[in-house]
Design a protein around this motif. Structure first.
Motif, PDB file in Angstrom:
ATOM      1  N   TRP A  11       4.211  97.453  28.859  1.00 56.76           N
ATOM      2  CA  TRP A  11       3.325  98.297  28.057  1.00 56.76           C
ATOM      3  C   TRP A  11       3.932  99.689  27.997  1.00 56.76           C
ATOM      4  N   GLU A  12       4.002 100.241  26.789  1.00 55.17           N
ATOM      5  CA  GLU A  12       4.577 101.570  26.609  1.00 55.17           C
ATOM      6  C   GLU A  12       3.783 102.341  25.565  1.00 55.17           C
ATOM      7  N   GLY A  70      17.105  93.496  20.031  1.00 55.26           N
ATOM      8  CA  GLY A  70      16.428  94.635  20.639  1.00 55.26           C
ATOM      9  C   GLY A  70      14.958  94.353  20.867  1.00 55.26           C
ATOM     10  N   ARG A  71      14.345  95.186  21.681  1.00 55.60           N
ATOM     11  CA  ARG A  71      12.935  94.982  22.033  1.00 55.60           C
ATOM     12  C   ARG A  71      12.032  95.265  20.845  1.00 55.60           C
ATOM     13  N   ARG A  72      10.911  94.571  20.801  1.00 60.82           N
ATOM     14  CA  ARG A  72       9.942  94.708  19.704  1.00 60.82           C
ATOM     15  C   ARG A  72       8.543  94.567  20.280  1.00 60.82           C
ATOM     16  N   TYR A  73       7.586  95.201  19.631  1.00 62.89           N
ATOM     17  CA  TYR A  73       6.196  94.964  20.019  1.00 62.89           C
ATOM     18  C   TYR A  73       5.636  93.857  19.139  1.00 62.89           C
ATOM     19  N   GLY A  74       4.518  93.266  19.570  1.00 69.36           N
ATOM     20  CA  GLY A  74       3.984  92.058  18.943  1.00 69.36           C
ATOM     21  C   GLY A  74       3.779  92.142  17.451  1.00 69.36           C
ATOM     22  N   TYR A  75       3.076  93.182  16.990  1.00 69.68           N
ATOM     23  CA  TYR A  75       2.798  93.298  15.561  1.00 69.68           C
ATOM     24  C   TYR A  75       4.090  93.477  14.767  1.00 69.68           C
ATOM     25  N   GLU A  76       5.032  94.209  15.333  1.00 66.10           N
ATOM     26  CA  GLU A  76       6.342  94.402  14.682  1.00 66.10           C
ATOM     27  C   GLU A  76       7.064  93.059  14.541  1.00 66.10           C
TER      28      GLU A  76
END
Length: 127
Positions: free
Chosen positions: A78-79, A35-41
């Motif tokens: 970007w979200e 699944g999608r993740r953001y950088g820090y995650e």
């Protein structure tokens, strides 16, 4: 602290760092396949899942994400969650990324098996 011990061999810390760099692409694509993740995650997941062995830092992760995106293996967007807060850059694996991940996993399995066979053979020789 030096990266060489008294016998002239690289320290475990240096070897772990090199292994982390070499396996970072496999690790990142594997996480994004779920699944999608953001950088820090992603960074936190890599650090916690690696149990201190995979020492992937921001200075390694973000350039890797850019390389993977340039290669078409991941995409980003970007979200803003819930319509408020700071925007976050989310990363997702592409179809080409999934194909590449399958190849990396197969290569990794072959490497692990070859090293296991080598070490088992050498253990038999040294007994």
């Amino acid at each position: 602290m030096t990266d060489i011990d008294e016998e002239g061999a690289p320290t475990l810390h240096r070897l772990r760092r090199e292994l982390a760099r070499g396996t970072a692409e496999l690790a990142v694509l594997s996480i994004l396949s779920s699944g999608r993740r953001y950088g820090y995650e992603l960074l936190k997941l890599l650090q916690s899942a690696g149990a201190g062995v995979l020492e992937i830092k921001e200075g390694t992760l973000y350039p890797l994400l850019h390389r993977l995106e340039d290669a078409g293996l991941i995409v980003s967007s970007w979200e803003v969650e819930g319509g408020r807060g700071r925007p976050r850059k989310y990363y997702s694996i592409t179809g080409d990324g999934r194909v590449h991940l399958a190849l990396l996993r197969a290569e990794w399995s072959e490497l692990v098996e070859a090293m296991r066979a080598l070490l088992d053979t050498l253990d038999g020789v040294h007994r």
